[in-house]
Design a protein around this motif. Structure first.
Motif, mmCIF file in Angstrom:
data_model
loop_
_atom_site.group_PDB
_atom_site.id
_atom_site.type_symbol
_atom_site.label_atom_id
_atom_site.label_comp_id
_atom_site.label_asym_id
_atom_site.label_seq_id
_atom_site.Cartn_x
_atom_site.Cartn_y
_atom_site.Cartn_z
ATOM 1 N N SER A 143 95.529 47.076 20.648
ATOM 2 C CA SER A 143 94.501 47.421 21.635
ATOM 3 C C SER A 143 93.251 47.997 20.982
ATOM 4 C CB SER A 143 95.058 48.413 22.655
ATOM 5 O OG SER A 143 96.140 47.845 23.348
ATOM 6 N N THR A 144 93.441 48.875 20.009
ATOM 7 C CA THR A 144 92.308 49.469 19.303
ATOM 8 C C THR A 144 91.553 48.407 18.518
ATOM 9 O OG1 THR A 144 93.502 51.554 19.161
ATOM 10 C CG2 THR A 144 91.633 51.274 17.672
ATOM 11 N N LEU A 145 92.281 47.542 17.821
ATOM 12 C CA LEU A 145 91.630 46.473 17.056
ATOM 13 C C LEU A 145 90.930 45.484 17.987
ATOM 14 C CD1 LEU A 145 94.378 45.921 14.376
ATOM 15 C CD2 LEU A 145 92.090 46.844 13.992
ATOM 16 N N ASN A 146 91.478 45.268 19.163
ATOM 17 C CA ASN A 146 90.850 44.374 20.130
ATOM 18 C C ASN A 146 89.475 44.900 20.538
ATOM 19 O OD1 ASN A 146 90.875 42.081 21.996
ATOM 20 N ND2 ASN A 146 90.986 43.659 23.579
ATOM 21 N N ARG A 147 89.368 46.205 20.715
ATOM 22 C CA ARG A 147 88.067 46.787 21.086
ATOM 23 C C ARG A 147 87.048 46.589 19.975
ATOM 24 N NH1 ARG A 147 91.640 50.251 23.750
ATOM 25 N NH2 ARG A 147 91.758 51.770 22.063
ATOM 26 N N LEU A 148 87.486 46.603 18.724
ATOM 27 C CA LEU A 148 86.570 46.324 17.611
ATOM 28 C C LEU A 148 86.125 44.865 17.656
ATOM 29 C CD1 LEU A 148 85.230 47.044 14.827
ATOM 30 C CD2 LEU A 148 87.338 46.180 13.804
ATOM 31 N N GLU A 149 87.075 43.945 17.820
ATOM 32 C CA GLU A 149 86.749 42.526 17.786
ATOM 33 C C GLU A 149 85.907 42.082 18.966
ATOM 34 O OE1 GLU A 149 89.887 39.812 17.001
ATOM 35 O OE2 GLU A 149 90.242 40.674 15.021
ATOM 36 N N ARG A 150 86.010 42.762 20.081
ATOM 37 C CA ARG A 150 85.251 42.393 21.273
ATOM 38 C C ARG A 150 83.914 43.129 21.367
ATOM 39 N NH1 ARG A 150 87.188 39.542 25.060
ATOM 40 N NH2 ARG A 150 86.173 40.704 26.736
ATOM 41 N N SER A 151 83.523 43.777 20.272
ATOM 42 C CA SER A 151 82.285 44.549 20.319
ATOM 43 C C SER A 151 81.117 43.653 20.687
ATOM 44 C CB SER A 151 82.037 45.246 18.981
ATOM 45 O OG SER A 151 81.770 44.303 17.975
ATOM 46 N N ALA A 161 78.541 45.818 17.238
ATOM 47 C CA ALA A 161 78.248 45.023 16.043
ATOM 48 C C ALA A 161 76.756 44.752 15.949
ATOM 49 C CB ALA A 161 79.006 43.702 16.094
ATOM 50 N N ASP A 162 76.210 44.917 14.753
ATOM 51 C CA ASP A 162 74.822 44.542 14.480
ATOM 52 C C ASP A 162 74.879 43.142 13.864
ATOM 53 O OD1 ASP A 162 72.284 44.096 13.450
ATOM 54 O OD2 ASP A 162 72.056 46.139 12.670
ATOM 55 N N HIS A 163 74.715 42.120 14.699
ATOM 56 C CA HIS A 163 74.908 40.734 14.264
ATOM 57 C C HIS A 163 73.924 40.322 13.176
ATOM 58 C CE1 HIS A 163 77.978 39.903 17.262
ATOM 59 N NE2 HIS A 163 77.268 40.672 18.070
ATOM 60 N N GLU A 164 72.730 40.835 13.224
ATOM 61 C CA GLU A 164 71.746 40.524 12.184
ATOM 62 C C GLU A 164 72.188 41.107 10.839
ATOM 63 O OE1 GLU A 164 67.112 41.533 11.356
ATOM 64 O OE2 GLU A 164 67.632 40.834 13.381
ATOM 65 N N ALA A 165 72.686 42.339 10.863
ATOM 66 C CA ALA A 165 73.178 42.966 9.631
ATOM 67 C C ALA A 165 74.386 42.216 9.080
ATOM 68 C CB ALA A 165 73.528 44.427 9.890
ATOM 69 N N LEU A 166 75.257 41.731 9.967
ATOM 70 C CA LEU A 166 76.421 40.965 9.521
ATOM 71 C C LEU A 166 75.994 39.669 8.841
ATOM 72 C CD1 LEU A 166 78.790 41.514 12.558
ATOM 73 C CD2 LEU A 166 79.218 42.242 10.205
ATOM 74 N N ALA A 167 75.035 38.960 9.434
ATOM 75 C CA ALA A 167 74.557 37.711 8.832
ATOM 76 C C ALA A 167 73.921 37.978 7.471
ATOM 77 C CB ALA A 167 73.564 37.037 9.769
ATOM 78 N N THR A 168 73.147 39.034 7.384
ATOM 79 C CA THR A 168 72.500 39.402 6.122
ATOM 80 C C THR A 168 73.535 39.787 5.075
ATOM 81 O OG1 THR A 168 70.546 40.153 7.316
ATOM 82 C CG2 THR A 168 70.823 40.967 5.069
#
Length: 167
Positions: free
Chosen positions: A119-127, A139-146
């Motif tokens: 459940s805790t990991l699910n909340r991370l993945e669904r950010s 999640a900062d999607h731009e930072a992840l792509a960079t």
């Protein structure tokens, strides 16, 4: 037919202030000892730490048991071992080797396992893009792509002339 087994032990670098020794004589066991090598690569690249830095944690600090970096590392190690489903983590959260490579051998509260459950990991993945009642890790999607471009470029002294993406 009798198999030939090495009864010796294999020593790994210390982790969490503990001596790490792989042996084959029983006790509290895990079948996932190879993930210790994955942890060494992760530590040298700083991947989990850098990946976790691409998230904003909007959870109330008094109620946080698992840091974002703990969650990211646990999930990455689980994926590296072939545990793609989050429900696998309800058993893995008690695995001694997973605790070792995640840097958590016990929970800081009496009623918490060393590692996070599904459940805790699910909340991370669904950010999502913004915090809501159920999801407070953003999640900062731009930072992840960079980050992925930066990680790739860190492995080269100079930019490659050509990059082939085989999809």
């Amino acid at each position: 037919m009798q198999t030939e087994c090495s009864a010796g032990a294999y020593e790994f670098p210390a982790s969490c202030g503990r001596h790490v020794l792989a042996r084959f004589d029983g006790g509290r066991m895990s079948s996932d000892g190879g993930v210790i090598l994955v942890k060494q690569v992760d530590d040298s690249l700083g991947f989990s730490r850098r990946f976790a830095a691409c998230f904003r944690d909007k959870r109330h600090p008094a109620f946080v048991e698992y840091r974002v970096e703990d969650l990211v590392r646990q999930r990455i190690m689980g994926l590296a071992l072939g545990y793609e489903d989050l429900n696998d983590h309800d058993a893995l959260r008690h695995d001694p080797v997973m605790g070792l490579v995640s840097g958590r051998l016990s929970g800081s509260r009496a009623n918490c396992a060393a590692l996070a459950g599904k459940s805790t990991l699910n909340r991370l993945e669904r950010s999502g893009q913004q915090a809501d009642r159920y999801c407070r890790i953003i999640a900062d999607h731009e930072a992840l792509a960079t980050l992925f471009v930066t990680l790739f470029m860190d492995q080269h002294e100079r930019a490659p002339a050509r990059i082939v993406l085989d999809v």
